[in-house]
Design an enzyme around this catalytic site. Sequence first.
Site, PDB file in Angstrom:
ATOM      1  CB  CYS A  29      -1.408   6.724   0.732  1.00 56.89           C
ATOM      2  SG  CYS A  29      -2.684   5.614   1.333  1.00 56.89           S
ATOM      3  CD  GLU A  41      -2.762   1.203   2.464  1.00 56.35           C
ATOM      4  OE1 GLU A  41      -3.713   2.004   2.500  1.00 56.35           O
ATOM      5  OE2 GLU A  41      -2.480   0.451   3.418  1.00 56.35           O
TER       6      GLU A  41
END
Length: 417
Positions: free
Chosen positions: A282, A248
Site C-alpha cells: 500500500c 489500513e
Amino acid sequence: MQDLEPFLVGGEWRTSPAVLDVTDPYNGGSVGSVCLAGREDCNDALVAAEAGFMQMRDLPAYRRSECLMAMADYLEEHADEAAELIISEAGKPRQAAVGEVIRSADTLRISAEEARRIGGEILPLDWTEGGGGRTGYLYRVPLGIILGITPFNFPLNLACHKLGPALAAGNACILKPASKTPFSALLLGEAALAAGVPPEAVSVLPCLPETAEAMVSDSRVAMVSFTGSPEVGWHLQAAARTPRVGLELGGNAAVIVHEDADLAYAAARIVRGAFSYSGQACISVQRVLVHLAVYDEMRLLICERAASLVTGDPAAPETDVGPMISESAAIAAEKKIQEAVEAGAVCCTGGKREGAVLQPTVLENTEPAMAVNACELFAPGLTLTPYETWAEAVAMAADTPYGSAGRYLYKRPHPHP
C-alpha cells in the site's frame, strides 16, 4: 506441511470437509490444502475468545511480554520454514521473504516491550472551585476480542501486527488470513501456543468472506482491524457492530524529486520502493514527480535501474522481482498499462508480462486521470511526471483520494511547502 492443514480454534486444531487449495503464484503448483472454518467453528472461536480474554486481562504485563518474546524466538527458530512458506504461497522473492520473517520477530518483540508500558495518567481536577481536593485517574484497559483480517502481501508480519499488540494489551485475538496465504498465519498460531499464550485467546480461521463478515457483525467482537483493499475495508466498517474499526487501505504514493536532490540516491530508493515485491504494497512508489531541470537525467537513472532488475523465480536468490499474487492480477495491471499507452503514454521500459510475472514498468507522458495515476496499481509500475515549481509538485502529489505514503527528496528545506 501436512497434506491437509487444520485451522486453530481457541487452542484446538480442527479439520473440516470444506477445503481450500493454495497454489504457488509463480509456477501454479500446489502449496497445500487448508481446511476452512465454518460458521459453527467461528462461533466456537468467539466463545473461546471470551474466556481467553478473561485470562489475558488478568495476565500480568511481564507474562504477556514473556509470551510475545517467546513467540519471536519461535519464529526465529523456524525462520527457514517461515521464509519458504512466504516464498511459495505469496510468491515473494527469497531476500524479501527472509526479511519479512526477521521483521515479524521484531514486531513481536516491540509488542512485548509495549506490554510493559501500558500506563495511565493522574489528572488534577482542582482547576475549578468544585474540583478542589479532587484528582482524576486514567487507566487503560483491554477491549476484549480483537478480530484481525490480514492481506496476502505480508502474510506473516501483518498477522504479527494484529496479534502482537492485541495480546500485549491483554486482549484475545482471532485472525482471519488471506485465502491465498493462510499458512503463514497458521504458523503464527503454532508460535502462540508454543510460547504459552492462553490457548483460548488465539484462533486462526481461514474461511470464506461471508463467514468472516458474520464475525465482523458479531456483537462479541470489540474491535476489527483490517488491512486490504478500500472497497472491502469500507464495506466491513459499515457491517461492523463495534465502532472500533481500524482500516489500513490502499495508496498510490507520490515521490517528489527536486532539482537539488542526490539523483543517484533518489533513483535507487525509488526503484526499490516501486518494484519490491512487484509493487504489491500500500506504500509502494507509484507516481514520481521530477523537477524539469533534472527530469531527463532522473528518467535515465530510473529506467537503467529498473531494466537491470532480475525477474522470475522467487525461490532463486538472485531474483529481484517475482510474480504477482496471481496471473489474473498481473493481467489486470497489464491492461491498465496498455490502456495508458493507447491513450498517449510512453512505456520507457518493461510493460511485458509472462504468466504472473510483470516486468518492472516505467511510464511517462501520462495524465492524472489515467488509471496508472488515479488508482492504486498494486503492481511493478511507476509513472514519471515533470514539474516546474515546488508548489506545483506538492499540489500534484496531493491530488489523490489515497493517503498511505508520500516522499520528498531534496537537500534543502523550501520556503514554500
